[in-house]
Write a protein that holds these residues in place. Structure first.
Motif, mmCIF file in Angstrom:
data_model
loop_
_atom_site.group_PDB
_atom_site.id
_atom_site.type_symbol
_atom_site.label_atom_id
_atom_site.label_comp_id
_atom_site.label_asym_id
_atom_site.label_seq_id
_atom_site.Cartn_x
_atom_site.Cartn_y
_atom_site.Cartn_z
ATOM 1 N N ALA A 165 0.757 -1.352 -0.177
ATOM 2 C CA ALA A 165 -0.018 0.085 -0.021
ATOM 3 C C ALA A 165 0.549 1.488 0.070
ATOM 4 O O ALA A 165 0.427 2.122 -0.407
ATOM 5 C CB ALA A 165 -1.017 0.249 1.019
ATOM 6 N N ILE A 166 1.777 1.305 1.042
ATOM 7 C CA ILE A 166 2.558 2.839 0.753
ATOM 8 C C ILE A 166 3.566 2.971 -0.520
ATOM 9 O O ILE A 166 3.602 3.341 -0.983
ATOM 10 C CB ILE A 166 4.060 1.984 1.929
ATOM 11 C CG1 ILE A 166 3.565 1.967 3.121
ATOM 12 C CG2 ILE A 166 5.036 4.014 1.833
ATOM 13 C CD1 ILE A 166 4.247 2.100 4.481
ATOM 14 N N LEU A 167 4.303 1.717 -0.580
ATOM 15 C CA LEU A 167 4.658 1.466 -2.371
ATOM 16 C C LEU A 167 4.357 1.708 -3.560
ATOM 17 O O LEU A 167 3.963 3.032 -4.152
ATOM 18 C CB LEU A 167 5.034 0.541 -2.684
ATOM 19 C CG LEU A 167 6.717 0.971 -2.004
ATOM 20 C CD1 LEU A 167 6.840 -1.109 -2.354
ATOM 21 C CD2 LEU A 167 7.725 0.870 -2.134
ATOM 22 N N ARG A 168 2.050 1.370 -3.244
ATOM 23 C CA ARG A 168 1.943 2.081 -4.497
ATOM 24 C C ARG A 168 1.389 3.574 -4.404
ATOM 25 O O ARG A 168 0.628 4.279 -5.460
ATOM 26 C CB ARG A 168 -0.004 1.453 -3.554
ATOM 27 C CG ARG A 168 0.114 0.000 -4.785
ATOM 28 C CD ARG A 168 -1.040 -0.722 -4.716
ATOM 29 N NE ARG A 168 -1.544 -2.193 -5.377
ATOM 30 C CZ ARG A 168 -1.147 -3.551 -4.560
ATOM 31 N NH1 ARG A 168 -0.747 -3.305 -3.111
ATOM 32 N NH2 ARG A 168 -1.011 -4.504 -5.357
ATOM 33 N N LYS A 169 1.165 4.434 -3.381
ATOM 34 C CA LYS A 169 1.294 5.620 -3.347
ATOM 35 C C LYS A 169 2.156 6.601 -3.363
ATOM 36 O O LYS A 169 1.975 7.636 -3.702
ATOM 37 C CB LYS A 169 0.730 5.648 -1.213
ATOM 38 C CG LYS A 169 -0.714 5.439 -0.778
ATOM 39 C CD LYS A 169 -0.982 5.875 0.745
ATOM 40 C CE LYS A 169 -2.441 5.151 0.786
ATOM 41 N NZ LYS A 169 -2.953 6.238 1.510
ATOM 42 N N ILE A 170 3.489 6.329 -3.567
ATOM 43 C CA ILE A 170 4.815 6.943 -3.773
ATOM 44 C C ILE A 170 5.163 6.378 -5.253
ATOM 45 O O ILE A 170 5.974 7.812 -6.043
ATOM 46 C CB ILE A 170 5.278 6.426 -2.263
ATOM 47 C CG1 ILE A 170 6.158 5.346 -2.921
ATOM 48 C CG2 ILE A 170 5.239 6.934 -0.908
ATOM 49 C CD1 ILE A 170 7.302 5.341 -1.455
ATOM 50 N N LEU A 171 4.747 5.345 -5.520
ATOM 51 C CA LEU A 171 5.102 5.526 -6.609
ATOM 52 C C LEU A 171 4.437 6.150 -8.004
ATOM 53 O O LEU A 171 3.179 5.390 -7.558
ATOM 54 C CB LEU A 171 5.421 3.403 -7.620
ATOM 55 C CG LEU A 171 6.701 2.806 -6.223
ATOM 56 C CD1 LEU A 171 6.500 1.521 -6.786
ATOM 57 C CD2 LEU A 171 8.312 3.493 -6.870
ATOM 58 N N SER A 227 3.735 3.686 -13.680
ATOM 59 C CA SER A 227 4.935 3.191 -13.879
ATOM 60 C C SER A 227 4.143 1.470 -12.914
ATOM 61 O O SER A 227 5.117 0.478 -13.162
ATOM 62 C CB SER A 227 6.067 3.568 -13.587
ATOM 63 O OG SER A 227 5.805 3.490 -11.878
ATOM 64 N N LEU A 228 3.091 1.711 -11.990
ATOM 65 C CA LEU A 228 2.587 0.669 -11.989
ATOM 66 C C LEU A 228 2.123 -0.187 -12.724
ATOM 67 O O LEU A 228 0.589 -1.518 -11.864
ATOM 68 C CB LEU A 228 1.916 1.029 -10.293
ATOM 69 C CG LEU A 228 2.865 1.640 -9.500
ATOM 70 C CD1 LEU A 228 1.572 2.339 -8.216
ATOM 71 C CD2 LEU A 228 3.532 0.477 -8.917
ATOM 72 N N GLN A 229 1.260 -0.048 -13.918
ATOM 73 C CA GLN A 229 -0.301 -0.262 -14.437
ATOM 74 C C GLN A 229 0.354 -1.832 -14.934
ATOM 75 O O GLN A 229 -0.850 -2.809 -14.744
ATOM 76 C CB GLN A 229 0.231 0.248 -15.968
ATOM 77 C CG GLN A 229 -0.593 1.635 -15.655
ATOM 78 C CD GLN A 229 -0.601 2.277 -16.768
ATOM 79 O OE1 GLN A 229 -0.645 2.419 -17.995
ATOM 80 N NE2 GLN A 229 -1.694 3.743 -16.584
ATOM 81 N N GLN A 230 1.715 -2.539 -15.065
ATOM 82 C CA GLN A 230 1.964 -3.993 -15.704
ATOM 83 C C GLN A 230 2.690 -4.584 -14.362
ATOM 84 O O GLN A 230 4.138 -5.315 -15.020
ATOM 85 C CB GLN A 230 2.646 -3.132 -16.789
ATOM 86 C CG GLN A 230 1.348 -3.292 -17.870
ATOM 87 C CD GLN A 230 2.367 -2.951 -19.057
ATOM 88 O OE1 GLN A 230 3.430 -3.210 -19.473
ATOM 89 N NE2 GLN A 230 1.274 -3.983 -20.384
ATOM 90 N N VAL A 231 2.125 -3.805 -13.669
ATOM 91 C CA VAL A 231 3.620 -4.792 -11.625
ATOM 92 C C VAL A 231 2.730 -5.511 -11.226
ATOM 93 O O VAL A 231 1.317 -4.392 -11.069
ATOM 94 C CB VAL A 231 4.052 -3.380 -10.776
ATOM 95 C CG1 VAL A 231 4.838 -4.225 -10.098
ATOM 96 C CG2 VAL A 231 5.010 -3.030 -12.485
#
Length: 105
Positions: A15-21, A25-29
């Protein structure tokens, strides 16, 4: 299909990484919950050996003692053996809660 994995110790870390990245860049991660530090290491090794997809392992250092943080780098050897050329990154996070000191004026 995911183009990369991010393996974390638990759902709070994800959850923390989803908020700061950046969201683009998270669409295919795909985030993977390792259910603890040792589970995350094991899961990262397994993904590298079986899926051959770039993988980031994000773990808490669990200490701020420099020599103990250095020992975490031994994980690089373990993952390198499993990766067999697949790109990977180990991110050891040093979290210092309550260390901020107010300056006296």
């Amino acid at each position: 299909m995911s183009k990369a994995y991010i393996v974390v110790e638990g759902p709070t870390d994800a959850a923390i990484l989803r908020k700061i990245l950046p969201s683009e860049s998270l669409q295919q991660v795909k985030f993977i919950d390792g259910e603890g530090k040792y589970g995350a290491v094991s899961m990262a090794r397994k993904l590298l050996m079986t899926e051959h997809i770039p993988t980031a392992l994000v773990i808490d250092a669990g200490t701020d003692h420099a020599s103990m943080v250095h020992e975490q780098q031994d994980l690089d050897y373990l993952l390198r053996l499993a990766a067999d050329g697949t790109p990977f990154q180990i991110l050891v996070v040093l979290y210092r809660e309550g260390r901020r000191k107010e300056r006296k004026r």
